[in-house]
Design an enzyme around this catalytic site. Structure first.
Site, short mmCIF file in Angstrom:
data_model
loop_
_atom_site.label_atom_id
_atom_site.label_comp_id
_atom_site.label_asym_id
_atom_site.label_seq_id
_atom_site.Cartn_x
_atom_site.Cartn_y
_atom_site.Cartn_z
N HIS A 116 1.08 3.94 1.99
CA HIS A 116 1.54 4.68 3.17
C HIS A 116 3.06 4.82 3.11
O HIS A 116 3.77 3.91 2.68
CB HIS A 116 1.12 3.96 4.45
N ASP A 152 -0.56 -4.07 5.87
CA ASP A 152 -1.24 -3.69 7.10
C ASP A 152 -2.72 -4.08 6.99
O ASP A 152 -3.35 -3.87 5.96
CB ASP A 152 -1.14 -2.19 7.33
N HIS A 163 0.84 -1.19 0.00
CA HIS A 163 0.00 0.00 0.00
C HIS A 163 0.88 1.24 0.00
O HIS A 163 2.11 1.14 0.11
CB HIS A 163 -0.98 0.00 1.17
N HIS A 215 6.21 -5.37 11.67
CA HIS A 215 5.50 -4.09 11.76
C HIS A 215 5.14 -3.77 13.21
O HIS A 215 4.02 -3.39 13.54
CB HIS A 215 4.22 -4.16 10.89
N ASP A 255 5.54 4.63 5.14
CA ASP A 255 6.46 3.69 5.76
C ASP A 255 6.60 2.39 4.96
O ASP A 255 7.40 1.53 5.31
CB ASP A 255 6.05 3.38 7.21
#
Length: 316
Positions: free
Chosen positions: A65, A211, A63, A269, A67
């Site tokens: 994001h 995530d 994805h 994570h 990070d």
């Protein structure tokens, strides 16, 4: 086949953990690498491993994001300076192509190799002779995906002496038997491949999730996986906070592995609230539900053996 964790922290880097990235080194003789996510400073982490940027053939982004993706423009640009860097396949959510085009345009960057970008739709996203990769959406605050890599079975070793004893001459017929095909001899007899070869070498299944909160597609992606990599941002008693941020806990990751019939779980994570000294407690918590639970750590490399075989494919 070896998986190297390049970053196992959530949200922002800490002194002990970089943000998310991992590299899968394919077995000899290929010895190339596939990268999963590319958080900030991923290329710096790669410098602490034997993995060469020029040997990365594919990158799979879960994805957008930061990070998970902010290290990508720099890594792609640096790859142009590595001799022998061939085409690279890049997979990720809708918007990935626009993100890179904007960064490269603003920074006047130019790649010296072909970049093949595929924005994801669910199902098989890549297939070749040895591997198939599937992607399915997860449940996060932004569109997010998980990947299932399936290594195709390979024919077992040929017992050449046994084949010769059955009258198979040296030459193409031996090759056909080795490749799983029955052959007909000049005298009319049929020699079956199964009679002169070992059982097929079963391929590995590796599942790498982005995530997510618990959702139905996790079981689909992780079914009977030899290795499941699942985020575990928070400890088990923080399920409410995890859900609010679109994440999972250690217990939820362990339960997902148990329900899917996975063989091993590596959690990653981790929130920056957790230090290295906290990992034993987080692993112990997960093992109450799934005994084969482990914690990822930056620069940790783990073998992923073929089912029923020793933990090595040879040395790259």
């Amino acid at each position: 086949m070896e998986l190297t964790f390049l970053g196992t922290g959530a949200g922002r880097p800490s002194r002990q953990r970089n943000v998310t990235a991992m590299a899968l080194t394919l077995p000899p003789p290929r010895c190339s690498a596939w990268l999963f996510d590319c958080g900030e400073a991923t290329q710096h982490q790669l410098m602490n491993t034997p993995i060469k940027i020029s040997r990365i053939e594919a990158v799979f982004i879960t994805h957008l994001h930061g990070d998970h993706v902010n290290g990508l423009p720099g890594l792609l640009s640096s790859r142009s300076y590595h001799p022998g860097a061939g085409p690279l396949r890049l997979f990720g959510p809708t918007g990935l192509k626009a993100y890179l085009e904007a960064v490269f345009s603003a920074t006047y960057s130019h790649l010296e190799y072909e970049l093949i970008v595929t924005e994801l739709v669910e199902g098989v996203v890549y297939e070749e002779d040895d591997y198939t990769v599937e992607a399915y959406p997860l449940q996060h605050r932004v569109p997010c995906w998980g990947y299932r890599l399936t290594e195709k079975d390979r024919p077992g070793a040929l017992d050449a002496e046994k084949a010769r004893a059955l009258g198979v001459p040296f030459g193409p017929l031996l090759g056909q038997l080795k490749n799983g095909r029955d052959v007909r001899l000049p005298d009319g007899r049929t020699v079956r491949s199964s009679d002169v070869t070992a059982p097929d070498r079963k391929g590995r299944v590796i599942t790498i999730l982005g995530d997510t909160v618990p959702c139905d597609n996790i079981a689909r992606l992780a079914a009977n996986a030899d290795l499941l990599v699942h985020e575990a941002t928070f400890q088990g008693d923080m399920a409410e906070k995890a859900a609010a941020y679109g994440h999972s806990t250690t217990l939820q990751a362990a339960e997902a592995a148990r329900q899917a019939g996975a063989k091993r779980l590596y959690m990653t994570h981790f929130s920056s609230r957790y230090r290295d000294e906290d990992m034993d407690g987080l692993v112990a918590e997960a093992r109450t539900l799934f005994p084969e639970s482990y914690a990822g750590a930056d620069l940790l490399a783990i073998e992923v053996p073929r089912p029923g075989e020793p933990e090595t494919d040879g040395t790259c």
